[in-house]
Design a protein around this motif. Structure first.
Motif, PDB file in Angstrom:
ATOM      1  N   UNK A   5     -13.164 -26.000-102.287  1.00  0.00           N
ATOM      2  CA  UNK A   5     -14.529 -25.561-102.537  1.00  0.00           C
ATOM      3  C   UNK A   5     -14.860 -24.257-101.830  1.00  0.00           C
ATOM      4  N   UNK A   6     -14.385 -24.123-100.607  1.00  0.00           N
ATOM      5  CA  UNK A   6     -14.630 -22.901 -99.834  1.00  0.00           C
ATOM      6  C   UNK A   6     -14.011 -21.685-100.513  1.00  0.00           C
ATOM      7  N   UNK A   7     -12.856 -21.879-101.143  1.00  0.00           N
ATOM      8  CA  UNK A   7     -12.151 -20.786-101.817  1.00  0.00           C
ATOM      9  C   UNK A   7     -12.383 -20.784-103.328  1.00  0.00           C
ATOM     10  N   UNK A  15      -4.078 -18.657-103.437  1.00  0.00           N
ATOM     11  CA  UNK A  15      -3.794 -17.365-102.791  1.00  0.00           C
ATOM     12  C   UNK A  15      -4.267 -17.337-101.342  1.00  0.00           C
ATOM     13  N   UNK A  16      -5.549 -17.601-101.054  1.00  0.00           N
ATOM     14  CA  UNK A  16      -5.965 -17.555 -99.647  1.00  0.00           C
ATOM     15  C   UNK A  16      -5.342 -18.655 -98.794  1.00  0.00           C
ATOM     16  N   UNK A  17      -5.030 -19.799 -99.372  1.00  0.00           N
ATOM     17  CA  UNK A  17      -4.430 -20.877 -98.579  1.00  0.00           C
ATOM     18  C   UNK A  17      -2.989 -20.574 -98.180  1.00  0.00           C
ATOM     19  N   UNK A  18      -2.337 -19.644 -98.881  1.00  0.00           N
ATOM     20  CA  UNK A  18      -0.971 -19.251 -98.540  1.00  0.00           C
ATOM     21  C   UNK A  18      -0.925 -17.944 -97.755  1.00  0.00           C
ATOM     22  N   UNK A  19      -2.075 -17.358 -97.510  1.00  0.00           N
ATOM     23  CA  UNK A  19      -2.173 -16.098 -96.788  1.00  0.00           C
ATOM     24  C   UNK A  19      -2.030 -16.354 -95.287  1.00  0.00           C
ATOM     25  N   UNK A  20      -1.225 -15.583 -94.619  1.00  0.00           N
ATOM     26  CA  UNK A  20      -0.976 -15.793 -93.193  1.00  0.00           C
ATOM     27  C   UNK A  20      -2.177 -15.464 -92.321  1.00  0.00           C
ATOM     28  N   UNK A  21      -3.220 -14.889 -92.897  1.00  0.00           N
ATOM     29  CA  UNK A  21      -4.392 -14.543 -92.096  1.00  0.00           C
ATOM     30  C   UNK A  21      -5.440 -15.648 -92.077  1.00  0.00           C
ATOM     31  N   UNK A  22      -5.255 -16.710 -92.856  1.00  0.00           N
ATOM     32  CA  UNK A  22      -6.224 -17.804 -92.865  1.00  0.00           C
ATOM     33  C   UNK A  22      -5.834 -18.876 -91.872  1.00  0.00           C
ATOM     34  N   UNK A  23      -6.732 -19.771 -91.593  1.00  0.00           N
ATOM     35  CA  UNK A  23      -6.485 -20.847 -90.637  1.00  0.00           C
ATOM     36  C   UNK A  23      -5.504 -21.870 -91.193  1.00  0.00           C
ATOM     37  N   UNK A  24      -5.547 -22.146 -92.494  1.00  0.00           N
ATOM     38  CA  UNK A  24      -4.700 -23.190 -93.077  1.00  0.00           C
ATOM     39  C   UNK A  24      -3.240 -22.765 -93.158  1.00  0.00           C
ATOM     40  N   UNK A  25      -2.920 -21.633 -93.771  1.00  0.00           N
ATOM     41  CA  UNK A  25      -1.569 -21.088 -93.862  1.00  0.00           C
ATOM     42  C   UNK A  25      -0.542 -22.063 -94.433  1.00  0.00           C
ATOM     43  N   UNK A  73      -1.740 -33.806-108.816  1.00  0.00           N
ATOM     44  CA  UNK A  73      -1.195 -34.851-109.674  1.00  0.00           C
ATOM     45  C   UNK A  73      -0.788 -36.056-108.842  1.00  0.00           C
ATOM     46  N   UNK A  74      -0.780 -37.237-109.464  1.00  0.00           N
ATOM     47  CA  UNK A  74      -0.302 -38.432-108.772  1.00  0.00           C
ATOM     48  C   UNK A  74       1.223 -38.376-108.666  1.00  0.00           C
ATOM     49  N   UNK A  75       1.745 -38.574-107.484  1.00  0.00           N
ATOM     50  CA  UNK A  75       3.189 -38.495-107.252  1.00  0.00           C
ATOM     51  C   UNK A  75       3.707 -39.793-106.636  1.00  0.00           C
ATOM     52  N   UNK A  76       4.968 -40.057-106.877  1.00  0.00           N
ATOM     53  CA  UNK A  76       5.618 -41.240-106.313  1.00  0.00           C
ATOM     54  C   UNK A  76       5.598 -41.179-104.790  1.00  0.00           C
ATOM     55  N   UNK A  77       5.328 -42.310-104.165  1.00  0.00           N
ATOM     56  CA  UNK A  77       5.319 -42.387-102.702  1.00  0.00           C
ATOM     57  C   UNK A  77       6.709 -42.159-102.106  1.00  0.00           C
ATOM     58  N   UNK A  78       7.747 -42.181-102.931  1.00  0.00           N
ATOM     59  CA  UNK A  78       9.111 -41.984-102.452  1.00  0.00           C
ATOM     60  C   UNK A  78       9.452 -40.510-102.238  1.00  0.00           C
ATOM     61  N   UNK A  79       8.621 -39.594-102.714  1.00  0.00           N
ATOM     62  CA  UNK A  79       8.875 -38.165-102.525  1.00  0.00           C
ATOM     63  C   UNK A  79       8.644 -37.761-101.075  1.00  0.00           C
ATOM     64  N   UNK A  80       9.227 -36.640-100.702  1.00  0.00           N
ATOM     65  CA  UNK A  80       9.049 -36.107 -99.350  1.00  0.00           C
ATOM     66  C   UNK A  80       8.261 -34.809 -99.449  1.00  0.00           C
ATOM     67  N   UNK A  81       6.949 -34.901 -99.283  1.00  0.00           N
ATOM     68  CA  UNK A  81       6.076 -33.738 -99.342  1.00  0.00           C
ATOM     69  C   UNK A  81       5.524 -33.453 -97.954  1.00  0.00           C
ATOM     70  N   UNK A  82       4.935 -32.281 -97.805  1.00  0.00           N
ATOM     71  CA  UNK A  82       4.344 -31.882 -96.525  1.00  0.00           C
ATOM     72  C   UNK A  82       3.019 -32.619 -96.299  1.00  0.00           C
ATOM     73  N   UNK A  83       2.606 -32.667 -95.038  1.00  0.00           N
ATOM     74  CA  UNK A  83       1.299 -33.216 -94.679  1.00  0.00           C
ATOM     75  C   UNK A  83       0.578 -32.196 -93.807  1.00  0.00           C
ATOM     76  N   UNK A  84      -0.716 -32.290 -93.825  1.00  0.00           N
ATOM     77  CA  UNK A  84      -1.534 -31.444 -92.945  1.00  0.00           C
ATOM     78  C   UNK A  84      -2.459 -32.384 -92.190  1.00  0.00           C
ATOM     79  N   UNK A  85      -2.325 -32.447 -90.903  1.00  0.00           N
ATOM     80  CA  UNK A  85      -3.148 -33.345 -90.088  1.00  0.00           C
ATOM     81  C   UNK A  85      -4.325 -32.587 -89.525  1.00  0.00           C
TER      82      UNK A  85
END
Length: 88
Positions: A5-7, A15-25, A73-85
């Motif tokens: 929503x912010x972006x 684009x901004x979420x992958x930018x090295x100048x943002x907090x999320x990166x 998208x809904x993905x299988x719980x068996x996949x290995x994806x990143x997390x953001x805490x």
């Protein structure tokens, strides 16, 4: 959802979420599916959300360097994806 929503929504948030100048990166660390090895390193990443999608799936969000929209998208719980805490 707050970040998207912010972006100005899913269509422009990648684009901004992958930018090295943002907090999320969001680093494009690749994707590891349960039925194959890792792939898309330096091109894409998928993050788990905390939203369950039935017994065997969880909602996930993906982004890449080619198309700056954020896909979900809904993905299988068996996949290995990143997390953001987040810290409370």
């Amino acid at each position: 959802t707050t970040l998207f929503g912010f972006y100005s929504g899913y269509a422009l948030a990648g684009k901004p979420l992958q930018d090295f100048t943002t907090v999320f990166n969001a680093l494009r660390s690749g994707v590891a599916y349960w039925n194959s090895g890792g792939s898309f390193i330096d091109f894409a990443t998928i993050f788990w959300s905390s939203t369950s999608w039935g017994q065997f799936k969880i909602l996930s969000y993906g982004m890449n360097s080619y198309n700056y929209s954020v896909s979900w998208y809904p993905a299988s719980r068996a996949n290995a994806f990143a997390v953001r805490c987040l810290r409370d």
